[in-house]
Motif scaffolding. Structure first.
Motif, PDB file in Angstrom:
ATOM      1  N   ALA A 136       0.862  -1.190   0.000  1.00  0.00           N
ATOM      2  CA  ALA A 136       0.000   0.000   0.000  1.00  0.00           C
ATOM      3  C   ALA A 136       0.891   1.229   0.000  1.00  0.00           C
ATOM      4  O   ALA A 136       2.099   1.134   0.238  1.00  0.00           O
ATOM      5  N   PRO A 137       0.329   2.406  -0.241  1.00  0.00           N
ATOM      6  CA  PRO A 137       1.126   3.624  -0.116  1.00  0.00           C
ATOM      7  C   PRO A 137       1.697   3.745   1.292  1.00  0.00           C
ATOM      8  O   PRO A 137       1.022   3.432   2.273  1.00  0.00           O
ATOM      9  N   LEU A 138       2.935   4.185   1.400  1.00  0.00           N
ATOM     10  CA  LEU A 138       3.611   4.307   2.692  1.00  0.00           C
ATOM     11  C   LEU A 138       3.176   5.613   3.348  1.00  0.00           C
ATOM     12  O   LEU A 138       3.804   6.649   3.196  1.00  0.00           O
ATOM     13  N   ASP A 139       2.067   5.566   4.093  1.00  0.00           N
ATOM     14  CA  ASP A 139       1.446   6.778   4.613  1.00  0.00           C
ATOM     15  C   ASP A 139       1.544   6.850   6.135  1.00  0.00           C
ATOM     16  O   ASP A 139       2.349   7.550   6.698  1.00  0.00           O
ATOM     17  N   MET A 140       0.671   6.129   6.839  1.00  0.00           N
ATOM     18  CA  MET A 140       0.649   6.017   8.303  1.00  0.00           C
ATOM     19  C   MET A 140       0.174   7.271   9.027  1.00  0.00           C
ATOM     20  O   MET A 140       0.329   7.366  10.249  1.00  0.00           O
ATOM     21  N   ARG A 141      -0.422   8.217   8.352  1.00  0.00           N
ATOM     22  CA  ARG A 141      -0.948   9.398   9.041  1.00  0.00           C
ATOM     23  C   ARG A 141      -2.304   9.070   9.651  1.00  0.00           C
ATOM     24  O   ARG A 141      -3.213   8.645   8.948  1.00  0.00           O
ATOM     25  N   MET A 142      -2.465   9.294  10.950  1.00  0.00           N
ATOM     26  CA  MET A 142      -3.775   9.142  11.574  1.00  0.00           C
ATOM     27  C   MET A 142      -4.714  10.251  11.121  1.00  0.00           C
ATOM     28  O   MET A 142      -5.925  10.045  11.009  1.00  0.00           O
ATOM     29  N   ASP A 143      -4.164  11.428  10.899  1.00  0.00           N
ATOM     30  CA  ASP A 143      -4.914  12.549  10.311  1.00  0.00           C
ATOM     31  C   ASP A 143      -4.404  12.720   8.893  1.00  0.00           C
ATOM     32  O   ASP A 143      -3.296  13.205   8.671  1.00  0.00           O
ATOM     33  N   ASP A 144      -5.209  12.292   7.915  1.00  0.00           N
ATOM     34  CA  ASP A 144      -4.692  12.303   6.550  1.00  0.00           C
ATOM     35  C   ASP A 144      -4.630  13.688   5.926  1.00  0.00           C
ATOM     36  O   ASP A 144      -4.283  13.824   4.758  1.00  0.00           O
ATOM     37  N   THR A 145      -4.932  14.721   6.726  1.00  0.00           N
ATOM     38  CA  THR A 145      -4.705  16.089   6.257  1.00  0.00           C
ATOM     39  C   THR A 145      -3.339  16.613   6.699  1.00  0.00           C
ATOM     40  O   THR A 145      -2.932  17.707   6.303  1.00  0.00           O
ATOM     41  N   ALA A 146      -2.644  15.847   7.538  1.00  0.00           N
ATOM     42  CA  ALA A 146      -1.313  16.254   7.988  1.00  0.00           C
ATOM     43  C   ALA A 146      -0.332  16.190   6.824  1.00  0.00           C
ATOM     44  O   ALA A 146      -0.508  15.428   5.871  1.00  0.00           O
ATOM     45  N   GLU A 147       0.722  16.985   6.903  1.00  0.00           N
ATOM     46  CA  GLU A 147       1.660  17.095   5.784  1.00  0.00           C
ATOM     47  C   GLU A 147       2.646  15.931   5.727  1.00  0.00           C
ATOM     48  O   GLU A 147       2.983  15.448   4.655  1.00  0.00           O
ATOM     49  N   ARG A 148       3.120  15.466   6.868  1.00  0.00           N
ATOM     50  CA  ARG A 148       4.242  14.530   6.901  1.00  0.00           C
ATOM     51  C   ARG A 148       3.764  13.088   6.991  1.00  0.00           C
ATOM     52  O   ARG A 148       3.079  12.713   7.927  1.00  0.00           O
ATOM     53  N   SER A 149       4.128  12.278   6.020  1.00  0.00           N
ATOM     54  CA  SER A 149       3.783  10.862   6.010  1.00  0.00           C
ATOM     55  C   SER A 149       5.025  10.034   6.312  1.00  0.00           C
ATOM     56  O   SER A 149       6.142  10.550   6.413  1.00  0.00           O
ATOM     57  N   VAL A 154      10.996   8.560   5.555  1.00  0.00           N
ATOM     58  CA  VAL A 154      11.935   7.627   4.941  1.00  0.00           C
ATOM     59  C   VAL A 154      12.763   8.319   3.855  1.00  0.00           C
ATOM     60  O   VAL A 154      13.941   8.006   3.665  1.00  0.00           O
ATOM     61  N   ALA A 155      12.172   9.292   3.185  1.00  0.00           N
ATOM     62  CA  ALA A 155      12.873   9.994   2.105  1.00  0.00           C
ATOM     63  C   ALA A 155      13.822  11.076   2.607  1.00  0.00           C
ATOM     64  O   ALA A 155      14.872  11.324   2.000  1.00  0.00           O
ATOM     65  N   GLU A 156      13.483  11.727   3.730  1.00  0.00           N
ATOM     66  CA  GLU A 156      14.185  12.949   4.102  1.00  0.00           C
ATOM     67  C   GLU A 156      15.116  12.836   5.302  1.00  0.00           C
ATOM     68  O   GLU A 156      16.083  13.606   5.398  1.00  0.00           O
ATOM     69  N   LEU A 157      14.858  11.925   6.227  1.00  0.00           N
ATOM     70  CA  LEU A 157      15.701  11.854   7.416  1.00  0.00           C
ATOM     71  C   LEU A 157      17.057  11.241   7.089  1.00  0.00           C
ATOM     72  O   LEU A 157      17.153  10.314   6.276  1.00  0.00           O
ATOM     73  N   ASP A 158      18.110  11.765   7.733  1.00  0.00           N
ATOM     74  CA  ASP A 158      19.427  11.170   7.507  1.00  0.00           C
ATOM     75  C   ASP A 158      19.542   9.852   8.265  1.00  0.00           C
ATOM     76  O   ASP A 158      18.671   9.489   9.068  1.00  0.00           O
ATOM     77  N   GLU A 159      20.612   9.137   8.005  1.00  0.00           N
ATOM     78  CA  GLU A 159      20.767   7.802   8.585  1.00  0.00           C
ATOM     79  C   GLU A 159      20.764   7.843  10.105  1.00  0.00           C
ATOM     80  O   GLU A 159      20.141   6.988  10.762  1.00  0.00           O
ATOM     81  N   HIS A 160      21.426   8.824  10.686  1.00  0.00           N
ATOM     82  CA  HIS A 160      21.486   8.931  12.150  1.00  0.00           C
ATOM     83  C   HIS A 160      20.088   9.091  12.748  1.00  0.00           C
ATOM     84  O   HIS A 160      19.748   8.429  13.731  1.00  0.00           O
ATOM     85  N   ALA A 227       6.443   8.098  15.097  1.00  0.00           N
ATOM     86  CA  ALA A 227       7.120   9.346  14.746  1.00  0.00           C
ATOM     87  C   ALA A 227       6.249  10.226  13.855  1.00  0.00           C
ATOM     88  O   ALA A 227       6.159  11.446  14.066  1.00  0.00           O
ATOM     89  N   VAL A 228       5.601   9.642  12.874  1.00  0.00           N
ATOM     90  CA  VAL A 228       4.740  10.412  11.968  1.00  0.00           C
ATOM     91  C   VAL A 228       3.644  11.128  12.745  1.00  0.00           C
ATOM     92  O   VAL A 228       3.353  12.308  12.496  1.00  0.00           O
ATOM     93  N   ASN A 229       3.072  10.437  13.703  1.00  0.00           N
ATOM     94  CA  ASN A 229       1.918  10.971  14.437  1.00  0.00           C
ATOM     95  C   ASN A 229       2.280  11.599  15.776  1.00  0.00           C
ATOM     96  O   ASN A 229       1.384  12.032  16.508  1.00  0.00           O
ATOM     97  N   GLU A 230       3.571  11.634  16.096  1.00  0.00           N
ATOM     98  CA  GLU A 230       4.064  12.238  17.341  1.00  0.00           C
ATOM     99  C   GLU A 230       3.321  11.673  18.560  1.00  0.00           C
ATOM    100  O   GLU A 230       2.983  12.387  19.504  1.00  0.00           O
ATOM    101  N   GLU A 231       3.094  10.383  18.535  1.00  0.00           N
ATOM    102  CA  GLU A 231       2.227   9.760  19.534  1.00  0.00           C
ATOM    103  C   GLU A 231       2.748   9.891  20.956  1.00  0.00           C
ATOM    104  O   GLU A 231       1.981  10.166  21.891  1.00  0.00           O
TER     105      GLU A 231
END
Length: 331
Positions: A136-149, A154-160, A227-231
């Protein structure tokens, strides 16, 4: 029949429903005995199973239902039917309980439930990308209006940073190799689906580890979702917020599904249940007295029968407290 064709009440079985309502019931009754119209907060409304049980048992009760997922709120309203007349929905996260209460026109509440984690509705909706068991699309947003999925992380964070999140929020011992594998793979092509991410993770986790530790992607998916949802940050703010919002005699139930959530709940509830007087102090002043008393011995868990009926209940842990005096900030 597909999950999205089922009625809300058939798609979602509320975990430990009767026990949760039993724990909250004395607070609702205390409000009625005091001549006050009782109000409860369902901080994670989801598909409305627990709220339905509370509204059914207590015809005088109003529930403020908080959820960041507008789709789940709509399904909850459908499930509740006429009971929804006593639901005050609030779109947002449950650390915003003061704002939700202000919108409902109340200053204090009598009972509250935080049923944490991802909901059955979100897990079953393939397009939301929470599950590693299908592509499926790699989303995981509980609020699908949020910007960060999850795809964004996975695309933007560095390895550390990837390693830190996977280790901290997933408690994954192979966080380092998984983070390196993600960085290598995304250099070749974007990782935009759950299936591709699973393939990448499999290259980094020894086969023997998967044989004993469950699906090799389980902990990484948990970490990215958190992390996506700052739970955890939201929970850390939400527990003291709702404890402060309770009437004296009010009750809070927190239901967690993994150790990270339970650790935060335990820390806050234990602090509010403890005296802040210096050790050996001869007279404990009122401002140092505990604010809550613990209702559960450690954590309560679902029965074997309930787990058989609802496999997602197996990891649930319940803690509950009753507020016994006006709030103070624990040391």
């Amino acid at each position: 029949m597909d999950a999205d064709q089922l009625r809300p009440e058939d798609r979602h079985v509320p975990v430990m429903r009767d026990r949760v309502v039993d724990l909250l019931a004395p607070a609702v009754q205390a409000a009625l005995d005091a001549g006050r119209a009782p109000v409860a907060v369902d901080g994670t409304l989801g598909m409305g199973g627990h709220t339905e049980a509370m509204l059914t048992r207590f015809p005088e009760l109003t529930v403020i239902g908080i959820d960041r997922d507008a789709h789940a709120q709509a399904l909850a309203a459908e499930r509740l039917g006429q009971l929804a007349e006593r639901l005050v929905p609030f779109h947002g996260t449950y650390d915003l309980v003061p704002e939700a209460m202000a919108a409902a026109g109340v200053e204090k509440v009598d009972a509250a439930l935080y049923d944490l984690g991802v909901s059955s509705y979100q897990l079953d909706d393939r397009e939301r990308g929470f599950a590693y068991s299908y592509d499926a699309p790699l989303d995981m947003r509980m609020d699908d209006t949020a910007e960060r999925s999850a795809a964004t992380l996975v695309a933007e964070l560095d390895e550390h940073e990837l390693r830190r999140i996977i280790r901290r929020d997933g408690e994954e011992r192979f966080a380092g190799p998984i983070a390196r594998a993600i960085v290598r793979a995304r250099a070749e092509a974007p990782i935009e689906t759950t299936g591709r991410l699973v393939e990448v993770i499999r290259t980094a986790v020894p086969v023997a580890a998967g044989a004993t530790g469950g699906h090799p992607a389980k902990r990484t998916f948990q970490a990215l979702r958190i992390a996506v949802n700052e739970e955890l940050d939201i929970l850390d703010a939400a527990v003291p917020a709702i404890l402060d919002a309770l009437h004296v005699g009010g009750r809070l139930v927190v239901m967690s599904y993994h150790s990270l959530e339970d650790r935060i709940a335990k820390r806050h509830l234990s602090a509010w249940a403890a005296s802040t007087a210096p050790p050996g102090f001869p007279v404990v002043l009122e401002e140092h007295e505990p604010v809550v008393r613990t209702l559960t011995r450690g954590t309560e868990k679902p029965t074997e029968e309930e787990i058989l009926e609802n496999r997602r209940a197996s990891s649930a842990k319940v803690r509950a407290v009753e507020k016994i005096r006006t709030s103070r900030t624990p040391a």
